[in-house]
Design a protein around this motif. Sequence first.
Motif, PDB file in Angstrom:
ATOM      1  N   LYS A  94     -10.105  -0.457   9.384  1.00  0.00           N
ATOM      2  CA  LYS A  94     -11.399  -0.076   8.826  1.00  0.00           C
ATOM      3  C   LYS A  94     -11.251   0.209   7.340  1.00  0.00           C
ATOM      4  CE  LYS A  94     -10.318   4.353  10.756  1.00  0.00           C
ATOM      5  NZ  LYS A  94     -10.396   5.053  11.968  1.00  0.00           N
ATOM      6  N   ALA A  95     -12.367   0.313   6.664  1.00  0.00           N
ATOM      7  CA  ALA A  95     -12.345   0.605   5.235  1.00  0.00           C
ATOM      8  C   ALA A  95     -11.799   2.008   5.015  1.00  0.00           C
ATOM      9  CB  ALA A  95     -13.746   0.489   4.649  1.00  0.00           C
ATOM     10  N   VAL A  96     -10.912   2.126   4.034  1.00  0.00           N
ATOM     11  CA  VAL A  96     -10.368   3.423   3.639  1.00  0.00           C
ATOM     12  C   VAL A  96     -10.527   3.579   2.134  1.00  0.00           C
ATOM     13  CG1 VAL A  96      -8.753   3.660   5.571  1.00  0.00           C
ATOM     14  CG2 VAL A  96      -8.026   2.468   3.505  1.00  0.00           C
ATOM     15  N   PHE A  97     -10.502   4.824   1.689  1.00  0.00           N
ATOM     16  CA  PHE A  97     -10.774   5.118   0.288  1.00  0.00           C
ATOM     17  C   PHE A  97      -9.652   5.948  -0.308  1.00  0.00           C
ATOM     18  CE2 PHE A  97     -14.727   4.459   2.457  1.00  0.00           C
ATOM     19  CZ  PHE A  97     -15.498   3.731   1.575  1.00  0.00           C
ATOM     20  N   GLU A  98      -9.472   5.793  -1.633  1.00  0.00           N
ATOM     21  CA  GLU A  98      -8.547   6.632  -2.377  1.00  0.00           C
ATOM     22  C   GLU A  98      -9.091   6.817  -3.783  1.00  0.00           C
ATOM     23  OE1 GLU A  98      -4.680   4.910  -2.968  1.00  0.00           O
ATOM     24  OE2 GLU A  98      -5.512   2.959  -3.425  1.00  0.00           O
ATOM     25  N   LEU A  99      -8.665   7.880  -4.433  1.00  0.00           N
ATOM     26  CA  LEU A  99      -9.104   8.164  -5.795  1.00  0.00           C
ATOM     27  C   LEU A  99      -8.572   7.113  -6.760  1.00  0.00           C
ATOM     28  CD1 LEU A  99      -8.494  12.001  -5.927  1.00  0.00           C
ATOM     29  CD2 LEU A  99     -10.719  10.860  -5.989  1.00  0.00           C
ATOM     30  N   ILE A 100      -9.420   6.638  -7.642  1.00  0.00           N
ATOM     31  CA  ILE A 100      -8.993   5.677  -8.654  1.00  0.00           C
ATOM     32  C   ILE A 100      -8.021   6.337  -9.622  1.00  0.00           C
ATOM     33  CG2 ILE A 100      -9.815   4.453 -10.724  1.00  0.00           C
ATOM     34  CD1 ILE A 100     -12.110   3.401  -9.045  1.00  0.00           C
ATOM     35  N   SER A 101      -8.170   7.626  -9.839  1.00  0.00           N
ATOM     36  CA  SER A 101      -7.322   8.335 -10.799  1.00  0.00           C
ATOM     37  C   SER A 101      -5.855   8.387 -10.380  1.00  0.00           C
ATOM     38  CB  SER A 101      -7.839   9.766 -10.995  1.00  0.00           C
ATOM     39  OG  SER A 101      -7.778  10.485  -9.775  1.00  0.00           O
ATOM     40  N   LYS A 102      -5.527   7.910  -9.180  1.00  0.00           N
ATOM     41  CA  LYS A 102      -4.138   7.910  -8.728  1.00  0.00           C
ATOM     42  C   LYS A 102      -3.295   6.914  -9.514  1.00  0.00           C
ATOM     43  CE  LYS A 102      -3.197   8.222  -4.337  1.00  0.00           C
ATOM     44  NZ  LYS A 102      -3.215   8.005  -2.892  1.00  0.00           N
ATOM     45  N   GLY A 103      -3.917   6.008 -10.232  1.00  0.00           N
ATOM     46  CA  GLY A 103      -3.172   5.058 -11.052  1.00  0.00           C
ATOM     47  C   GLY A 103      -2.736   3.823 -10.284  1.00  0.00           C
ATOM     48  N   ASP A 104      -2.029   2.952 -10.989  1.00  0.00           N
ATOM     49  CA  ASP A 104      -1.590   1.689 -10.404  1.00  0.00           C
ATOM     50  C   ASP A 104      -0.508   1.909  -9.358  1.00  0.00           C
ATOM     51  OD1 ASP A 104      -3.282   0.226 -12.017  1.00  0.00           O
ATOM     52  OD2 ASP A 104      -1.786  -0.053 -13.589  1.00  0.00           O
ATOM     53  N   HIS A 105      -0.712   1.303  -8.213  1.00  0.00           N
ATOM     54  CA  HIS A 105       0.294   1.313  -7.158  1.00  0.00           C
ATOM     55  C   HIS A 105      -0.049   0.211  -6.169  1.00  0.00           C
ATOM     56  CE1 HIS A 105      -2.918   3.955  -5.646  1.00  0.00           C
ATOM     57  NE2 HIS A 105      -2.621   3.457  -4.461  1.00  0.00           N
ATOM     58  N   ASP A 106       0.881  -0.070  -5.302  1.00  0.00           N
ATOM     59  CA  ASP A 106       0.701  -1.122  -4.308  1.00  0.00           C
ATOM     60  C   ASP A 106       0.873  -0.510  -2.925  1.00  0.00           C
ATOM     61  OD1 ASP A 106       0.414  -3.359  -6.231  1.00  0.00           O
ATOM     62  OD2 ASP A 106       2.435  -2.754  -6.779  1.00  0.00           O
ATOM     63  N   HIS A 107       0.670  -1.329  -1.893  1.00  0.00           N
ATOM     64  CA  HIS A 107       0.654  -0.801  -0.533  1.00  0.00           C
ATOM     65  C   HIS A 107       1.514  -1.611   0.429  1.00  0.00           C
ATOM     66  CE1 HIS A 107      -3.183   0.520  -2.362  1.00  0.00           C
ATOM     67  NE2 HIS A 107      -2.915   1.631  -1.724  1.00  0.00           N
ATOM     68  N   LEU A 108       2.119  -0.899   1.358  1.00  0.00           N
ATOM     69  CA  LEU A 108       2.783  -1.480   2.524  1.00  0.00           C
ATOM     70  C   LEU A 108       1.961  -1.039   3.730  1.00  0.00           C
ATOM     71  CD1 LEU A 108       6.260  -0.305   1.419  1.00  0.00           C
ATOM     72  CD2 LEU A 108       5.859  -2.656   2.061  1.00  0.00           C
ATOM     73  N   VAL A 109       1.606  -1.983   4.605  1.00  0.00           N
ATOM     74  CA  VAL A 109       0.791  -1.654   5.773  1.00  0.00           C
ATOM     75  C   VAL A 109       1.529  -2.081   7.030  1.00  0.00           C
ATOM     76  CG1 VAL A 109      -1.424  -2.054   6.948  1.00  0.00           C
ATOM     77  CG2 VAL A 109      -1.338  -1.957   4.447  1.00  0.00           C
ATOM     78  N   CYS A 110       1.711  -1.143   7.956  1.00  0.00           N
ATOM     79  CA  CYS A 110       2.328  -1.454   9.243  1.00  0.00           C
ATOM     80  C   CYS A 110       1.273  -2.094  10.138  1.00  0.00           C
ATOM     81  CB  CYS A 110       2.898  -0.191   9.892  1.00  0.00           C
ATOM     82  SG  CYS A 110       3.623  -0.499  11.529  1.00  0.00           S
ATOM     83  N   VAL A 111       1.522  -3.317  10.590  1.00  0.00           N
ATOM     84  CA  VAL A 111       0.548  -4.026  11.424  1.00  0.00           C
ATOM     85  C   VAL A 111       0.534  -3.475  12.853  1.00  0.00           C
ATOM     86  CG1 VAL A 111       0.621  -6.128  10.042  1.00  0.00           C
ATOM     87  CG2 VAL A 111       2.187  -5.886  11.978  1.00  0.00           C
ATOM     88  N   LYS A 112       1.515  -2.678  13.183  1.00  0.00           N
ATOM     89  CA  LYS A 112       1.581  -2.095  14.526  1.00  0.00           C
ATOM     90  C   LYS A 112       0.810  -0.777  14.620  1.00  0.00           C
ATOM     91  CE  LYS A 112       4.930  -1.589  18.196  1.00  0.00           C
ATOM     92  NZ  LYS A 112       6.298  -1.841  18.594  1.00  0.00           N
ATOM     93  N   THR A 113       0.962   0.073  13.591  1.00  0.00           N
ATOM     94  CA  THR A 113       0.349   1.407  13.636  1.00  0.00           C
ATOM     95  C   THR A 113      -0.811   1.590  12.664  1.00  0.00           C
ATOM     96  OG1 THR A 113       1.832   2.306  11.944  1.00  0.00           O
ATOM     97  CG2 THR A 113       2.584   2.421  14.259  1.00  0.00           C
ATOM     98  N   GLY A 114      -0.912   0.711  11.669  1.00  0.00           N
ATOM     99  CA  GLY A 114      -1.937   0.879  10.643  1.00  0.00           C
ATOM    100  C   GLY A 114      -1.514   1.834   9.534  1.00  0.00           C
ATOM    101  N   GLN A 115      -0.315   2.380   9.633  1.00  0.00           N
ATOM    102  CA  GLN A 115       0.206   3.299   8.620  1.00  0.00           C
ATOM    103  C   GLN A 115       0.243   2.602   7.266  1.00  0.00           C
ATOM    104  OE1 GLN A 115       4.257   4.424   9.410  1.00  0.00           O
ATOM    105  NE2 GLN A 115       4.558   5.224   7.359  1.00  0.00           N
TER     106      GLN A 115
END
Length: 138
Positions: free
Chosen positions: A75-96
Amino acid sequence: MDSSELKKAGLKVTLPRVKILEIIEANQDWHMSAEDVYKELLARGEEIGLATVYRVLTQFETADILKRHQFEGGKAVFELISKGDHDHLVCVKTGQVEEFHDPIIQERIAMIADEFEFDLTDYSLVIYGISRKATGKK
């Protein structure tokens, strides 16, 4: 972020907006869905409806306070833009979702954009896999 920054973003300072922003700021290490925010409001004894949560999150996104992510299969999730540049790893099993910042990757992306004569305005890197925590491997 305080009330004056909501005003700067062109939003009236209302109790629901302030309460929702407080929750997002208190959970900066977590990508929160509208339902997550709503559950936290209920846990705090706040009487703000789910429809209001959705509306406020969308307003915050439009005002460049929050960034929406729609990770594959989730589902859609949100985070603060002020957190700065970063990337994401997503577990396809747990959604973590795990965040990481790698200057070498960011430098390479800027070089690629330049090579193809693009003025980089934004980018998104999401790496999908299975977390070793989910499988019990170390």
